[in-house]
Design an enzyme around this catalytic site. Structure first.
Site, PDB file in Angstrom:
ATOM      1  N   GLY C  53       0.831  -1.189   0.000  1.00 42.41           N
ATOM      2  CA  GLY C  53       0.000   0.000   0.000  1.00 42.41           C
ATOM      3  C   GLY C  53       0.869   1.243   0.000  1.00 42.41           C
ATOM      4  O   GLY C  53       2.017   1.211   0.431  1.00 42.41           O
ATOM      5  N   SER C  54       0.331   2.348  -0.477  1.00 48.23           N
ATOM      6  CA  SER C  54       1.028   3.613  -0.341  1.00 48.23           C
ATOM      7  C   SER C  54       0.736   4.172   1.054  1.00 48.23           C
ATOM      8  O   SER C  54      -0.066   3.623   1.800  1.00 48.23           O
ATOM      9  CB  SER C  54       0.576   4.588  -1.423  1.00 48.23           C
ATOM     10  N   GLY C  55       1.415   5.253   1.379  1.00 47.52           N
ATOM     11  CA  GLY C  55       1.219   5.838   2.713  1.00 47.52           C
ATOM     12  C   GLY C  55       2.369   5.516   3.640  1.00 47.52           C
ATOM     13  O   GLY C  55       2.370   5.937   4.794  1.00 47.52           O
ATOM     14  N   HIS C  56       3.346   4.738   3.138  1.00 45.97           N
ATOM     15  CA  HIS C  56       4.499   4.389   3.967  1.00 45.97           C
ATOM     16  C   HIS C  56       5.749   5.140   3.542  1.00 45.97           C
ATOM     17  O   HIS C  56       6.848   4.767   3.909  1.00 45.97           O
ATOM     18  CB  HIS C  56       4.776   2.889   3.869  1.00 45.97           C
ATOM     19  N   ASP C 109      -1.389  -8.352   0.718  1.00 44.52           N
ATOM     20  CA  ASP C 109      -0.119  -8.361  -0.018  1.00 44.52           C
ATOM     21  C   ASP C 109       0.273  -9.781  -0.404  1.00 44.52           C
ATOM     22  O   ASP C 109       0.676 -10.037  -1.537  1.00 44.52           O
ATOM     23  CB  ASP C 109       0.982  -7.736   0.841  1.00 44.52           C
ATOM     24  N   HIS C 219      -0.665   0.739   9.404  1.00 43.93           N
ATOM     25  CA  HIS C 219      -1.839   1.022   8.579  1.00 43.93           C
ATOM     26  C   HIS C 219      -2.913   1.736   9.350  1.00 43.93           C
ATOM     27  O   HIS C 219      -4.090   1.650   9.007  1.00 43.93           O
ATOM     28  CB  HIS C 219      -2.395  -0.266   7.984  1.00 43.93           C
TER      29      HIS C 219
END
Ligand SMILES: Nc1ncnc2c1ncn2[C@@H]1O[C@H](COP(=O)(O)OP(=O)(O)O)[C@@H](O)[C@H]1O
Ligand SMILES: Nc1ncnc2c1ncn2[C@@H]1O[C@H](COP(=O)(O)OP(=O)(O)O)[C@@H](O)[C@H]1O
Ligand SMILES: [Mg+2]
Ligand SMILES: [Mg+2]
Ligand SMILES: [Mg+2]
Ligand SMILES: [Mg+2]
Lengths: 211, 331, 331, 211
Positions: C53-56, C109, C219
């Site tokens: 996911g993005s956001g990391h 994932d 998350h």
């Protein structure tokens, strides 16, 4: 009361220090509105050390004490406060050098020196929305009362009232020195933290010492 | 207050110690005066000292290392270091070629750095020069007497003056190039939230969900105006627009862009904003020769960002691209 | 919601574009499948692909470059990329020596990377191997069937497996060293605030001022337990204690420490926490051979941090110290 | 109603898609409690594309349509949802390959295949606190009603009720698959987002199509 000796001066400074410490949060809150909220903390940091210093200071020399306090401010306090109050106290030190007693004229001169020291490093004048807007009226009131030969306690009361009025007045000023300048005319309507502090300190000293 | 600290009083000392442990290959620490300096002090080059209040990490200590600063003085959070702290940094970093102080233009910093410089010159015969960074275009200069604030553009001064000093240039030349950067860099910032100063324990200002502060500095002070929040494209437009108003940039020019996060804004959003800034520059025919996107000059946990634009000539380009090896910037 | 974005829908695309513009010397971008890959694809070495996911940010795209990853697949915020995205990354980065997928152990994932690997092996005869990072010791493994989460320790896998691949090692050897890292790294995290997912527009969970979530992932999910906030020293004690409970570390050992910020926590606090972690390790007679302090695996704007400890042997030390040249890590 | 033709199936899928889009925020909120809050968004992303696809799909082949939808999910949706629903639809595609009409037995078998496809990639069983806890009871109810020769509309109503009960039940389960596992027994007391979604989708299809 016609003169203050070194122990009177120490008492006044002790009250000042205690008042600064009691008002640490209050002074920060005032600075937060149009400044960066650290004024109380910075001042308290210095006066915490000064409190200890007052007890240790042995010489019967008002000027020496003031100079030493000035150095403490330069060492301990950052911010505008460190340089300004450091310079102020050091200038007072010069003005009262070697004195073991102070009459109203001396006190009035010391106050003027305090202002002069601050102006030398900070370059502010009356109306710039700084603590000078409380200090200068107070100093002028003292000078006048000294000329008139008033009692110190009386004169201090008048000076305190002048400081409070001056501090109140800063609400109507747009800041020309210090951080509040970055707000432009948004600094209107709020008092300057430094000026308020001067007013609070005069009041405490008058209530607790010159009463 | 939501902070990973021990006590508000110990914040800066604890941070300095952690910084030293994390970067001991790069730096040493004078604990008493909170001076972070290069591990090996070189007395044969112009030594650069910067600093100011803490809370701007990685500035300034993160830039101590080869090709940038020689020392950083850490004040309390958002408070200029004391005269004595700075004085001790100067004497520690004394060099045959002299010392340059890079000062952000805030009353407190200016007064204290000036006072310390005077002391070092008078008492120790150290040749000290100073530059005052005033890149913030939020406040119009002419209206007020203290001039503009120094904000993120300071990092370009560190990088370029640092590279120049590394070449062995003399104090005059290093100061001159630092002033060239200052003359050619402008920054505009905005905040979506306040930050929380540890000693205060709560936000410096209150702000509603749909509002932002336009034209903020890096000390949690409110900005020049409170406005409704807008999208990234509009934000970029306004920030770059304000910069151009103040410093016109010719079509065809090469510039460096620093897209700086204020501490609480995730990198994701900085890239989004950078994308919008690039679109505008591209449309204006301006070439981004060099860029940095990240948290370089922060305001604790404030959510927000600033855009800095530096006009480049060949000298600045070469110095900007020169090697740097510091904890927070390696090139 | 306090974010510098255009629309919640465009966050990842805008970010990818900004990332490309900021780092075009390092990377290329497949816009459709949101694959960020090295500018020059080397088909003679094992190619490493990670993502999620993005956001990391800066994970994972920030680690694409020499000595670390070859490609990163960017999912929506906190959502694994789709099977097709990953499949396209694999075919793009196809190499004579095969491809290693570094997958954080989350159901989504794992399912999507597995599905994509199957597809690439079946349809394109690409040799694909996978490792699943599961360094998070917050949740005890045995209780649940999906196993532990993969969190900040993943960065060590990228660094070390990336260095190994750069030596020209074969897929088996690169996979083996990645698994050695996974076997020897543990992470414990905690959050002081929730984060705000752009599409949601508000915090994922509510939390009062004096409370924190202990044992969080990356998350914005709540942690294992909600507790009263404690000071940095106590936080370090608890995090390191939990790691040691799970993975004893002998006195005299060399370890690497990653003090990772979750996005909304300023660097200042990370240094403070690192100082406390070092005190504990020092007392335990453990030597910090290598450290990283900063935002490496974030959870948008969440305030909080994680501590990762990796036990080192000579092989891991050498690979950890090997050169890396990526947007987010240079050594 | 004894059989559904391709256009009925399309209508059902259209209602499903609309319902997913209407509930995007609701499904996210459910996922936020014990997951990561993106479930509604992910599902909506897929069904937004599927809505367009439904209109473009020409062949008279229920299986082909399902397979195509499965590929769309794999292409469009990340998260657990992409793989799971992608596999589910692809498995349904296999089960209904070449069919232009579906009787209740076919529908029941398709549902079972949907579940089987999801289990193949996700490995969850009944009681793991996933959407299978709504789907499996629904599928079992359909199988039973198909054996009993019920009307499709009737059977769907029963299946919907079973799904809702199953979804409700997830409140009492500790998650064994998916993100909610990381919460340990803190997932107790809250329903699984996926299971709730299945119940909402059955209800919508029943209210709007099988009424
Ligand atoms: N140039 C100046 N001359 C006199 N007083 C000043 C000046 N600048 C600031 N001040 C006073 O100092 C106060 C703020 O002190 P402090 O918070 O320590 O400064 P800062 O945080 O801006 O460094 C102001 O409220 C004002 O009264
Ligand atoms: N292994 C699994 N098998 C079946 N269903 C699952 C599985 N894992 C998760 N789910 C379902 O998926 C839903 C979450 O989907 P989504 O939000 O897309 O996943 P994530 O954000 O965890 O990647 C859960 O509510 C649950 O019903
Ligand atoms: Mg202040
Ligand atoms: Mg200050
Ligand atoms: Mg997700
Ligand atoms: Mg989810």
């Amino acid at each position: 009361m016609k003169t203050l000796n070194i122990s009177d001066i120490k008492s006044v400074l002790k009250i000042t220090a205690d008042t600064v410490l009691e008002n640490e949060k209050h002074f920060c809150d005032l600075d937060a509105v149009i400044g960066d909220g650290d004024f109380g903390m910075t001042l308290a940091k210095g006066f915490r050390v000064i409190k200890v210093e007052l007890e240790k200071f042995e010489a019967d020399d008002i000027g020496g004490l003031m100079k030493s306090i000035g150095m403490t401010m330069l060492e301990t306090c950052g911010g505008a406060t460190g340089s300004l109050w450091g310079a102020g106290f050091r200038a007072m030190g010069k003005s009262a050098k070697g004195k073991s007693e102070a009459e109203l004229t001396d006190i009035s001169e010391m106050t003027a020196s305090f202002i002069g020291g601050m102006q030398k490093v900070g370059g502010a004048v009356l109306g710039d929305k700084t603590l000078l807007d409380a200090l200068i009226p107070a100093s002028e009131s003292m000078a006048k009362d000294a000329d008139a030969g008033l009692d110190i306690a009386e004169a201090m009361k008048n000076a305190g009232a002048a400081a409070t009025m001056g501090a109140d007045n800063t609400k109507q000023l747009i800041a020309k020195k210090g951080r509040a300048t970055y707000l432009g005319d948004r600094s209107l309507g709020y008092p300057d933290a430094g000026a308020e502090a001067i007013s609070v300190l005069f009041k405490a000293v008058n209530d607790k010492f010159f009463c | 207050m939501k902070k990973i600290i021990n006590t508000p009083e110990s914040v800066v000392d604890d941070m300095c110690k952690g910084f030293l442990l994390a970067h001991k290959d790069y730096v040493g620490l004078d604990e008493k005066y909170r001076v972070i300096h290069r591990k090996e002090i070189n007395t044969k080059k112009v030594n650069l000292i910067s600093g100011g209040g803490s809370g701007h990490e990685p500035s300034h200590a993160g830039f101590v290392g080869r090709g940038m600063l020689d020392g950083a003085v850490c004040g309390d959070v958002f408070a200029s270091p004391s005269v004595m702290q700075i004085y001790n940094a100067i004497t520690k970093l004394e060099s045959d070629k002299g010392v340059l102080l890079i000062v952000k233009n805030y009353s407190g910093d200016v007064m204290n750095f000036d006072g310390a410089a005077d002391m070092a010159e008078e008492d120790d015969d150290i040749h000290v020069e100073k530059v005052y960074v005033n890149d913030d275009v939020a406040v119009t200069d002419s209206l007020y007497t203290v001039g503009r604030r120094g904000v993120a553009g300071t990092v370009f001064v560190h990088k370029i003056a640092g590279a120049k000093a590394e070449t062995g240039a003399d104090l005059k030349a290093v100061k001159a190039v630092a002033e060239k950067v200052i003359a050619n860099v402008r920054t505009m910032g905005f905040a979506l939230t306040s930050c929380t100063v540890p000693a205060k324990g709560g936000p410096t200002f209150d702000i509603k969900d749909g509002d932002m502060e336009f034209g903020v500095g890096i000390h949690g002070e409110p900005g020049v105006s409170r406005e409704k929040t807008v999208g990234a494209a509009a934000l970029a437009e306004r920030a770059v627009g304000r910069i151009f108003e103040d410093m016109p940039v010719q079509k065809g020019s090469d510039v460096a862009v620093l897209l700086n996060g204020l501490g609480g804004t995730p990198l994701q959003e900085l890239y989004i904003l950078y994308n919008e800034v690039c679109k505008i520059l591209d449309k204006a025919g301006i070439n981004v020769y060099f860029n940095m996107v990240g948290n370089y000059m922060t305001a604790l946990d404030m959510a927000g960002a600033s855009v800095s634009i530096l006009k480049l000539d060949d000298e600045l380009k070469a110095l900007l691209e020169a090697e740097a090896d510091t904890p927070a910037l390696k090139m």
